[in-house]
Design a protein around this motif. Sequence first.
Motif, PDB file in Angstrom:
ATOM      1  N   ALA A  67      -8.432   1.164 -12.403  1.00 16.05           N
ATOM      2  CA  ALA A  67      -7.756   2.457 -12.560  1.00 16.05           C
ATOM      3  C   ALA A  67      -8.605   3.579 -11.966  1.00 16.05           C
ATOM      4  O   ALA A  67      -8.089   4.473 -11.285  1.00 16.05           O
ATOM      5  N   LEU A  68      -9.903   3.521 -12.226  1.00 13.89           N
ATOM      6  CA  LEU A  68     -10.817   4.535 -11.695  1.00 13.89           C
ATOM      7  C   LEU A  68     -10.840   4.505 -10.166  1.00 13.89           C
ATOM      8  O   LEU A  68     -10.756   5.536  -9.513  1.00 13.89           O
ATOM      9  N   TYR A  69     -10.925   3.304  -9.603  1.00 11.41           N
ATOM     10  CA  TYR A  69     -10.925   3.168  -8.145  1.00 11.41           C
ATOM     11  C   TYR A  69      -9.611   3.675  -7.547  1.00 11.41           C
ATOM     12  O   TYR A  69      -9.609   4.337  -6.506  1.00 11.41           O
ATOM     13  N   SER A  70      -8.499   3.382  -8.211  1.00 13.92           N
ATOM     14  CA  SER A  70      -7.197   3.822  -7.707  1.00 13.92           C
ATOM     15  C   SER A  70      -7.085   5.343  -7.734  1.00 13.92           C
ATOM     16  O   SER A  70      -6.545   5.938  -6.808  1.00 13.92           O
ATOM     17  N   GLN A  71      -7.601   5.963  -8.790  1.00 13.80           N
ATOM     18  CA  GLN A  71      -7.581   7.427  -8.889  1.00 13.80           C
ATOM     19  C   GLN A  71      -8.366   8.063  -7.750  1.00 13.80           C
ATOM     20  O   GLN A  71      -8.026   9.127  -7.266  1.00 13.80           O
ATOM     21  N   GLN A  72      -9.418   7.393  -7.333  1.00 14.89           N
ATOM     22  CA  GLN A  72     -10.271   7.924  -6.276  1.00 14.89           C
ATOM     23  C   GLN A  72      -9.798   7.496  -4.890  1.00 14.89           C
ATOM     24  O   GLN A  72     -10.474   7.746  -3.898  1.00 14.89           O
ATOM     25  N   GLY A  73      -8.639   6.801  -4.825  1.00 14.21           N
ATOM     26  CA  GLY A  73      -8.090   6.385  -3.550  1.00 14.21           C
ATOM     27  C   GLY A  73      -8.826   5.220  -2.919  1.00 14.21           C
ATOM     28  O   GLY A  73      -8.813   5.055  -1.699  1.00 14.21           O
ATOM     29  N   LEU A  77     -11.396  -1.336  -3.360  1.00  8.99           N
ATOM     30  CA  LEU A  77     -12.244  -1.748  -4.488  1.00  8.99           C
ATOM     31  C   LEU A  77     -11.410  -2.114  -5.719  1.00  8.99           C
ATOM     32  O   LEU A  77     -11.844  -2.917  -6.553  1.00  8.99           O
ATOM     33  N   ALA A  78     -10.224  -1.520  -5.843  1.00 11.62           N
ATOM     34  CA  ALA A  78      -9.372  -1.776  -7.004  1.00 11.62           C
ATOM     35  C   ALA A  78      -8.775  -3.185  -6.961  1.00 11.62           C
ATOM     36  O   ALA A  78      -8.673  -3.843  -8.004  1.00 11.62           O
ATOM     37  N   GLN A  79      -8.396  -3.649  -5.778  1.00 15.77           N
ATOM     38  CA  GLN A  79      -7.741  -4.954  -5.664  1.00 15.77           C
ATOM     39  C   GLN A  79      -8.595  -6.120  -6.166  1.00 15.77           C
ATOM     40  O   GLN A  79      -8.093  -6.965  -6.908  1.00 15.77           O
ATOM     41  N   PRO A  80      -9.890  -6.198  -5.795  1.00 26.20           N
ATOM     42  CA  PRO A  80     -10.702  -7.305  -6.333  1.00 26.20           C
ATOM     43  C   PRO A  80     -10.821  -7.264  -7.870  1.00 26.20           C
ATOM     44  O   PRO A  80     -10.842  -8.307  -8.525  1.00 26.20           O
ATOM     45  N   GLU A  81     -10.866  -6.056  -8.429  1.00 24.00           N
ATOM     46  CA  GLU A  81     -10.940  -5.923  -9.896  1.00 24.00           C
ATOM     47  C   GLU A  81      -9.667  -6.486 -10.538  1.00 24.00           C
ATOM     48  O   GLU A  81      -9.723  -7.207 -11.531  1.00 24.00           O
ATOM     49  N   LEU A  82      -8.519  -6.142  -9.964  1.00 18.71           N
ATOM     50  CA  LEU A  82      -7.246  -6.633 -10.496  1.00 18.71           C
ATOM     51  C   LEU A  82      -7.125  -8.150 -10.333  1.00 18.71           C
ATOM     52  O   LEU A  82      -6.591  -8.836 -11.213  1.00 18.71           O
TER      53      LEU A  82
END
Length: 149
Positions: A67-73, A77-82
């Motif tokens: 969520a934090l990575y997505s907020q920062q665009g 980085l968000a995809q590997p977390e998901l």
Amino acid sequence: MSLQAKVMEELKEAMKAKNTVALESLRAIKSAILLAKTEAGATEELTEADELKLLQKLVKQRKDSAALYSQQGREDLAQPELAQMAVIEKFLPKQLTEEEITAAVKGFIADVGATSAKDMGKVMGVASKALAGKADGKLISEIVKKLLA
């Protein structure tokens, strides 16, 4: 079969398949289990409740990071977390839907006799224990607030 044994089996399969996302996720679970076992005052084996808490914590960490990575665009980085979150969630029991949680919470409110937001603590205590591992605590809290408001 214990969580640690299941993780080790999956780890072997991920190594054979050269699945790096699964490897990272499973190694994180293995590491968390070892840390929990070696903490001060820890017993030799983790209980099923402890294992559930541990897995939920790992999923929550991944969800918050994504969520934090997505907020920062930073979708890169968000995809590997998901992806890691999805691997870890395989070891959790099936999660309840919002409707199922709402129905359960209505039952807890009736059982406790809650009438206002002042009784939220009583309802949350019962709901958290009953729905442990099956629902996110934050979602339970939101539903309890909505129903008691």
